[in-house]
Enzyme design. Structure first.
Site, PDB file in Angstrom:
ATOM      1  N   ASP A 289       0.852  -1.192   0.000  1.00  0.00           N
ATOM      2  CA  ASP A 289       0.000   0.000   0.000  1.00  0.00           C
ATOM      3  C   ASP A 289       0.887   1.241   0.000  1.00  0.00           C
ATOM      4  O   ASP A 289       1.798   1.358   0.833  1.00  0.00           O
ATOM      5  CB  ASP A 289      -0.908  -0.003   1.232  1.00  0.00           C
TER       6      ASP A 289
ATOM      7  N   TYR B 184       1.288   5.701  -0.505  1.00  0.00           N
ATOM      8  CA  TYR B 184       0.896   6.903   0.241  1.00  0.00           C
ATOM      9  C   TYR B 184       1.161   8.081  -0.686  1.00  0.00           C
ATOM     10  O   TYR B 184       1.995   8.931  -0.410  1.00  0.00           O
ATOM     11  CB  TYR B 184       1.772   6.953   1.499  1.00  0.00           C
TER      12      TYR B 184
ATOM     13  N   HIS C 154      -3.465  14.250   0.895  1.00  0.00           N
ATOM     14  CA  HIS C 154      -3.690  13.340   2.019  1.00  0.00           C
ATOM     15  C   HIS C 154      -2.487  13.329   2.957  1.00  0.00           C
ATOM     16  O   HIS C 154      -2.641  13.414   4.188  1.00  0.00           O
ATOM     17  CB  HIS C 154      -3.960  11.933   1.498  1.00  0.00           C
TER      18      HIS C 154
ATOM     19  N   ARG D 286       1.305  15.149  13.321  1.00  0.00           N
ATOM     20  CA  ARG D 286       2.544  15.835  13.717  1.00  0.00           C
ATOM     21  C   ARG D 286       2.333  17.345  13.613  1.00  0.00           C
ATOM     22  O   ARG D 286       2.946  18.019  12.767  1.00  0.00           O
ATOM     23  CB  ARG D 286       3.708  15.405  12.826  1.00  0.00           C
TER      24      ARG D 286
ATOM     25  N   GLU E 223     -10.147   4.293   3.862  1.00  0.00           N
ATOM     26  CA  GLU E 223      -9.280   5.001   2.932  1.00  0.00           C
ATOM     27  C   GLU E 223      -9.716   4.625   1.514  1.00  0.00           C
ATOM     28  O   GLU E 223      -9.685   3.449   1.137  1.00  0.00           O
ATOM     29  CB  GLU E 223      -7.805   4.653   3.158  1.00  0.00           C
TER      30      GLU E 223
ATOM     31  N   GLU F 157      -9.128   4.182  -2.107  1.00  0.00           N
ATOM     32  CA  GLU F 157      -7.909   3.977  -2.875  1.00  0.00           C
ATOM     33  C   GLU F 157      -8.216   3.282  -4.205  1.00  0.00           C
ATOM     34  O   GLU F 157      -9.311   2.751  -4.419  1.00  0.00           O
ATOM     35  CB  GLU F 157      -6.906   3.130  -2.089  1.00  0.00           C
TER      36      GLU F 157
ATOM     37  N   ASP G 208      -8.955   0.609   2.172  1.00  0.00           N
ATOM     38  CA  ASP G 208      -7.973   0.181   3.175  1.00  0.00           C
ATOM     39  C   ASP G 208      -8.469   0.630   4.550  1.00  0.00           C
ATOM     40  O   ASP G 208      -8.140   1.716   5.021  1.00  0.00           O
ATOM     41  CB  ASP G 208      -6.604   0.792   2.852  1.00  0.00           C
TER      42      ASP G 208
ATOM     43  N   ARG H 121      -7.431   4.230  13.417  1.00  0.00           N
ATOM     44  CA  ARG H 121      -6.526   5.372  13.603  1.00  0.00           C
ATOM     45  C   ARG H 121      -5.928   5.446  15.000  1.00  0.00           C
ATOM     46  O   ARG H 121      -4.801   5.917  15.168  1.00  0.00           O
ATOM     47  CB  ARG H 121      -7.269   6.674  13.289  1.00  0.00           C
TER      48      ARG H 121
ATOM     49  N   GLN I  86      -3.203   2.877  14.971  1.00  0.00           N
ATOM     50  CA  GLN I  86      -2.142   3.363  14.090  1.00  0.00           C
ATOM     51  C   GLN I  86      -1.308   4.454  14.750  1.00  0.00           C
ATOM     52  O   GLN I  86      -0.073   4.446  14.674  1.00  0.00           O
ATOM     53  CB  GLN I  86      -2.765   3.897  12.796  1.00  0.00           C
TER      54      GLN I  86
ATOM     55  N   TYR J 178       2.714   3.500  14.998  1.00  0.00           N
ATOM     56  CA  TYR J 178       3.369   3.690  13.698  1.00  0.00           C
ATOM     57  C   TYR J 178       4.776   4.275  13.787  1.00  0.00           C
ATOM     58  O   TYR J 178       5.539   4.191  12.824  1.00  0.00           O
ATOM     59  CB  TYR J 178       2.485   4.532  12.775  1.00  0.00           C
TER      60      TYR J 178
ATOM     61  N   LYS K 219      -3.750  -1.422  10.308  1.00  0.00           N
ATOM     62  CA  LYS K 219      -4.122  -1.567   8.904  1.00  0.00           C
ATOM     63  C   LYS K 219      -4.391  -3.018   8.502  1.00  0.00           C
ATOM     64  O   LYS K 219      -5.146  -3.266   7.556  1.00  0.00           O
ATOM     65  CB  LYS K 219      -2.986  -1.045   8.014  1.00  0.00           C
TER      66      LYS K 219
ATOM     67  N   THR L 188      -8.681  -5.281   4.276  1.00  0.00           N
ATOM     68  CA  THR L 188      -8.634  -4.421   3.096  1.00  0.00           C
ATOM     69  C   THR L 188      -9.645  -4.978   2.106  1.00  0.00           C
ATOM     70  O   THR L 188      -9.581  -6.162   1.763  1.00  0.00           O
ATOM     71  CB  THR L 188      -7.229  -4.412   2.459  1.00  0.00           C
TER      72      THR L 188
ATOM     73  N   THR M 288      -4.508   6.591   0.029  1.00  0.00           N
ATOM     74  CA  THR M 288      -5.740   7.370   0.060  1.00  0.00           C
ATOM     75  C   THR M 288      -5.739   8.443  -1.011  1.00  0.00           C
ATOM     76  O   THR M 288      -4.767   9.184  -1.171  1.00  0.00           O
ATOM     77  CB  THR M 288      -5.917   8.024   1.435  1.00  0.00           C
TER      78      THR M 288
ATOM     79  N   GLU N  36      -9.549  12.768   7.751  1.00  0.00           N
ATOM     80  CA  GLU N  36      -9.423  14.107   7.163  1.00  0.00           C
ATOM     81  C   GLU N  36     -10.757  14.842   7.136  1.00  0.00           C
ATOM     82  O   GLU N  36     -10.828  16.036   7.449  1.00  0.00           O
ATOM     83  CB  GLU N  36      -8.890  13.999   5.740  1.00  0.00           C
TER      84      GLU N  36
END
Length: 399
Positions: free
Chosen positions: A118, A120, A125, A134, A189, A191, A221, A225, A228, A232, A241, A245, A332, A346
């Site tokens: 997968d 990114y 996104h 962050r 997500e 995708e 996907d 969260r 994650q 992560y 994740k 899927t 995504t 989001e």
């Protein structure tokens, strides 16, 4: 198109699943699973009309999955697609042909999933997630515009559209340390997935990537969260994740997108040689995300920073091989506007901005019993529309 034997108002060039599309899937029949093509709102099993094909193609269309077809390679894919177009647009039905209404037909996961990767690759996104996860740092890390960031997922939990999704358990950050329990921030997500085929190969160039990409499908996907966010750092997604899927039951051949190819956006600096494309393999796809019957997002795929050819080239540049049945997904798909965001993380901005559905209820993340359906279309030849079949799933409470 002249009159043909298929009496289905959804089987026209102005409809997503007309003769310009012809996606492949696997359906249940009284004789067992059968490779089929979608024609409008019907499935056409190929085993009953196997006599219409040459012996080499007959072996592919009488199989119980797409696995032999994926392994056959692009020349066979092209010949079979051309023959199918002849058959479905002919005035008379082939001997033995049976049309199965999709609403009354059971579909299967159409191929054996090998490796699953997968990516990114949506800048919007990645920047949104960076700002949420962050907030005190730059949203994009320095490597992002130089390579397609990705992770290896779990092939064994790829499921066909319509399969329920069980809310996962896992660790999450608590006020006094880690807590364990069902995810409270379950997400989607939106995708696009690419199903691989052809010969086993490593170090695949961008120019030869089409020989290893059989077709395209919508992918969801599912993402926990809260799990994650706790796990992560420093190695990336894992249990947040890997629980599920979802992929469409119908795989639209790559050849169907000849009129939808576009150039990927300029990254603002030169690409390294192995990522340079001599052809455009970005795709002008338009997605739609429906949450409990309400359209909540319409992301556009054309803004993705890396094409499927660049992703495959990067995935194999270290010598790793691509094999028939491997699956890789775009990451995504999100755009610059709120209505184009392809995840609920989001859309709700991590829960701070609830989404109101048509029934008046509000959501931030998925609740038990919620159903999400994602579809996509692309421009086809001569003003037609090419469809990517829906991927849908309903959330079931954690056991």
């Amino acid at each position: 198109m002249t009159a043909c034997w298929i009496d289905d108002p959804a089987f026209t060039a102005s409809s997503p699943f007309g003769p310009q599309t012809l996606p492949y899937g696997v359906v249940e029949t009284p004789d067992g699973p059968s490779v089929a093509v979608r024609v409008g709102d019907h499935a056409l099993p190929l085993r009953p009309i196997a006599a219409e094909f040459t012996p080499d193609l007959r072996e592919l269309v009488t199989a119980a999955s797409l696995d032999p077809l994926l392994a056959a390679g692009r020349p066979a894919w092209s010949v079979l697609r051309a023959r199918l177009r002849e058959l479905v647009t002919a005035p008379a039905a082939p001997a033995g042909a049976v049309l199965l209404p999709l609403a009354e037909t059971t579909t299967r996961l159409p191929f054996t999933v090998g490796d699953y990767v997968d990516f990114y690759s949506s800048r919007d996104h990645a920047e949104n997630v960076g700002r949420i996860f962050r907030p005190d740092a730059e949203p994009l890390l320095p490597n992002w515009t130089h390579l397609p960031v990705g992770y290896h997922g779990r092939a064994g939990t790829v499921v066909v559209s319509g399969t329920d999704v069980v809310r996962p358990h896992g660790q999450r950050r608590g006020a006094e340390g880690p807590e364990f329990g069902p995810s409270t921030r379950l997400d989607i997500e939106a995708e696009i997935g690419f199903v691989c085929g052809g010969p086993v190969a490593g170090r695949v160039s961008t120019s030869s990537a089409p020989d290893h990409v059989f077709g395209v499908a919508v992918v969801n996907d599912w993402s926990a969260r809260d799990i994650q966010a706790w796990e992560y750092v420093p190695l990336g997604p894992f249990l947040g994740k890997s629980f599920a899927t979802s992929i469409s039951a119908w795989i639209t051949p790559l050849e169907a997108f000849a009129a939808a190819r576009v150039k990927v956006p300029d990254p603002g600096h030169p690409r390294l040689d192995y990522l340079v494309e001599d052809q455009n393999w970005g795709l002008d796809l338009h997605l739609e995300v429906v949450w409990n019957g309400t359209v909540v997002s319409r992301p556009d795929f054309a803004g993705m920073a890396y094409s499927c050819a660049q992703q495959l080239a990067h995935m194999t540049v270290n010598g790793a091989t691509v094999r028939p049945g491997d699956l890789f997904a775009s990451g995504t798909v999100s755009g610059p506007e709120k209505r184009q965001r392809g995840s609920f993380l989001e859309l709700s901005w991590s829960g701070a901005e609830p989404i109101t559905l048509e029934d008046g209820s509000t959501r931030t993340f998925l609740e038990d019993g919620d159903t999400v359906t994602i579809t996509a279309t692309a421009p086809g030849p001569d003003g037609s529309v090419v469809g990517l079949a829906e991927v849908t799933g309903t959330v079931v409470a954690a056991p």
